[in-house]
Design an enzyme around this catalytic site. Structure first.
Site, short mmCIF file in Angstrom:
data_model
loop_
_atom_site.label_atom_id
_atom_site.label_comp_id
_atom_site.label_asym_id
_atom_site.label_seq_id
_atom_site.Cartn_x
_atom_site.Cartn_y
_atom_site.Cartn_z
CB CYS A 1 -23.27 11.24 18.86
SG CYS A 1 -21.59 11.03 19.40
CB CYS B 1 -23.49 1.99 7.72
SG CYS B 1 -23.15 3.20 8.69
CD GLU C 1 -29.11 9.59 8.70
OE1 GLU C 1 -28.24 9.18 8.02
OE2 GLU C 1 -29.90 10.88 9.05
CB CYS D 1 -22.29 9.96 9.37
SG CYS D 1 -22.61 10.04 11.49
CB CYS E 1 -16.80 15.16 15.84
SG CYS E 1 -16.30 13.66 16.82
CB CYS F 1 -19.92 14.56 12.83
SG CYS F 1 -21.16 13.18 13.29
N1 SAH Z 1 -19.07 7.60 16.42
C1 SAH Z 1 -18.36 6.75 15.77
C2 SAH Z 1 -19.07 5.88 14.65
C3 SAH Z 1 -20.09 7.00 13.63
S1 SAH Z 1 -19.34 7.95 12.57
C4 SAH Z 1 -17.03 7.26 15.28
O1 SAH Z 1 -16.94 8.68 15.22
O2 SAH Z 1 -16.28 6.62 14.80
C5 SAH Z 1 -18.64 7.13 11.58
C6 SAH Z 1 -17.37 7.54 10.72
O3 SAH Z 1 -17.92 8.87 9.91
C7 SAH Z 1 -16.45 8.29 11.68
O4 SAH Z 1 -15.10 8.00 11.33
C8 SAH Z 1 -16.56 9.61 11.52
O5 SAH Z 1 -15.76 10.66 12.12
C9 SAH Z 1 -17.12 10.06 10.27
N2 SAH Z 1 -17.94 11.01 9.64
C10 SAH Z 1 -18.50 11.79 10.60
N3 SAH Z 1 -19.18 12.89 9.80
C11 SAH Z 1 -18.59 12.93 8.66
C12 SAH Z 1 -18.38 13.76 7.50
N4 SAH Z 1 -19.06 15.12 7.54
N5 SAH Z 1 -17.68 13.60 6.50
C13 SAH Z 1 -16.85 12.31 6.59
N6 SAH Z 1 -16.78 11.49 7.53
C14 SAH Z 1 -17.65 11.81 8.63
FE1 SF4 Z 2 -20.34 11.13 17.41
FE2 SF4 Z 2 -20.31 12.00 15.01
FE3 SF4 Z 2 -18.13 12.11 16.70
FE4 SF4 Z 2 -18.92 9.60 15.67
S1 SF4 Z 2 -18.28 11.53 14.36
S2 SF4 Z 2 -18.15 10.24 17.88
S3 SF4 Z 2 -21.11 10.15 15.62
S4 SF4 Z 2 -20.11 13.40 16.89
#
Ligand code: SAH
Ligand code: SF4
Length: 371
Positions: A122, A115, A96, A343, A126, A129
């Site tokens: 990944c 973006c 995306e 994301c 997390c 996410c």
């Molecule tokens: N992997 C990297 C970059 C991609 S995620 C990272 O984690 O920084 C980009 C941002 O979106 C990160 O700060 C992540 O924690 C946030 N993010 C992921 N899932 C989300 C969600 N469901 N709601 C809000 N922010 C989210």
């Molecule tokens: Fe990976 Fe999503 Fe965690 Fe970023 S927020 S490190 S994309 S699992």
């Protein structure tokens, strides 16, 4: 026909392109024309480079890939100011890309932020996410990252919006786990693509050794650390990478990065109701940010499918923000939340609606417009 061994235009070296042109008997000045056209958003293919003879572009097409991404679907939100692209890669994987236009307001000039994704999926996992749930399929190539910016620039151009001014590495994947891709793409974006490093932000969940390396590359982009928790106990759960690189080492790395580059550190905080929205976390976050002279970005969590978690209620959010004394804080509006724009969510939504086939093509679209 483009062949499998074709090289990508956006990341090809001048030498490689010059050799390719020379092999076809083209004069040396064709190189500059080809290079210029690479970054023109109205050029959608080699055959559309008007300065080049059709015979030459047809021949170049045998070994030169105009783009490594193909836009499989587009969706819009915010009255067309947010454009989300589902990009299909050569092996059928999809990632995306989001372009967000912010019109000029008062003193502030317009900006257009793209973006980009750096990985298909990944490995960090997390729990809040959508991308983390996919696991890691593979990292993107540098050209796939750069070509997302070009695809977004052309999507903006088609809507009569201006050029890309900012890039954030905040799409799918962990940019510092795809280190070589991230650095190579940064060099192209800040070099031939002409986007200032000051306008580029790399977001990381905390790959500490890679932060130290990036600080020494001499690129000078902004670093955003996805903190989400100000104690190891909570962060171990929210960002599993914390078990390998705990908070103190991460904050040290971020502080050193800021000192080496002169760029102010950003701390990202995905605010999750009942999880990381307590006054204690706010206090610990504020202290940490003051020490690191960092800016805080709060993003109320976007709800994801089958997750018990979501954003806190408004009062809790306001109380949390109130606890962040003496630091600069912005609350990121969750752009495009109405079209699954968070994301990893467009892809997840399409898969769920059985619209995305395993080879990356779309079955007849309903909620999104195929292009
Ligand atoms: N992997 C990297 C970059 C991609 S995620 C990272 O984690 O920084 C980009 C941002 O979106 C990160 O700060 C992540 O924690 C946030 N993010 C992921 N899932 C989300 C969600 N469901 N709601 C809000 N922010 C989210
Ligand atoms: Fe990976 Fe999503 Fe965690 Fe970023 S927020 S490190 S994309 S699992």
């Amino acid at each position: 026909m483009e062949t499998m061994s074709a090289i990508a235009l956006s990341t090809a070296s001048d030498d490689a392109l010059a050799a390719m042109l020379a092999a076809r008997g083209a004069p040396a000045f064709r190189l500059a024309q080809l290079r210029r056209a690479t970054w023109q958003p109205f050029v959608g293919g080699l055959g559309e480079i008007r300065q080049l003879p059709a015979g030459l572009t047809a021949a170049l097409g045998q070994e030169l890939l105009f783009s490594t991404v193909e836009v499989a679907a587009e969706s819009e939100a915010d009255q067309g100011l947010t454009v989300k692209l589902l990009c299909r890669l050569a092996d059928g994987q999809t990632i995306e890309t989001v372009a967000m236009e912010t019109p000029a307001r008062g003193e502030a000039r317009r900006r257009s932020t793209v973006c980009v994704s750096t990985q298909v999926g990944c490995a960090v996992g997390c729990p809040f996410c959508a991308t983390g749930r996919m696991g890691l399929r593979r990292s993107c190539t540098p050209a796939e990252v750069v070509d997302q910016v070009r695809a977004a620039a052309s999507a903006l151009h088609r809507r009569r919006l201006g050029p890309v001014t900012h890039v954030v590495y905040m799409g799918m994947g962990e940019p510092l786990a795809a280190y070589a891709t991230t650095v190579a793409s940064l060099r192209v974006l800040t070099g031939p693509a002409g986007i200032s490093a000051r306008r580029i932000t790399v977001s990381t969940s905390g790959v500490v050794p890679a932060i130290h390396r990036l600080a020494d590359e001499g690129i000078g982009c902004t670093l955003a650390i996805s903190l989400h928790a100000a104690t190891d106990e909570l962060r171990d759960r929210l960002v599993p990478l914390n078990r390998v690189h705990p908070l103190a080492s991460l904050v040290d790395a971020g502080t050193r990065y800021a000192a080496r580059t002169g760029r102010r550190l950003s701390l990202e905080w995905c605010l999750i109701g009942g999880v990381n929205d307590s006054p204690e976390q706010a206090r610990a976050l504020a202290e940490l940010a003051r020490r690191a002279r960092a800016h805080i970005n709060v993003i109320p969590m976007n709800h994801i499918e089958d997750s018990p978690w979501g954003p806190p209620d408004r009062r809790t959010e306001v109380a949390f923000l109130g606890g962040l004394d003496g630091v600069t804080v912005t609350v990121r509006d969750t752009r495009g939340a109405d079209t699954d724009a968070a994301c990893g969510q467009l892809r997840a939504a399409l898969e769920q609606r059985r619209m995305l086939r395993p080879d990356g093509t779309l079955s007849p679209p309903r909620a999104v417009a195929a292009v």
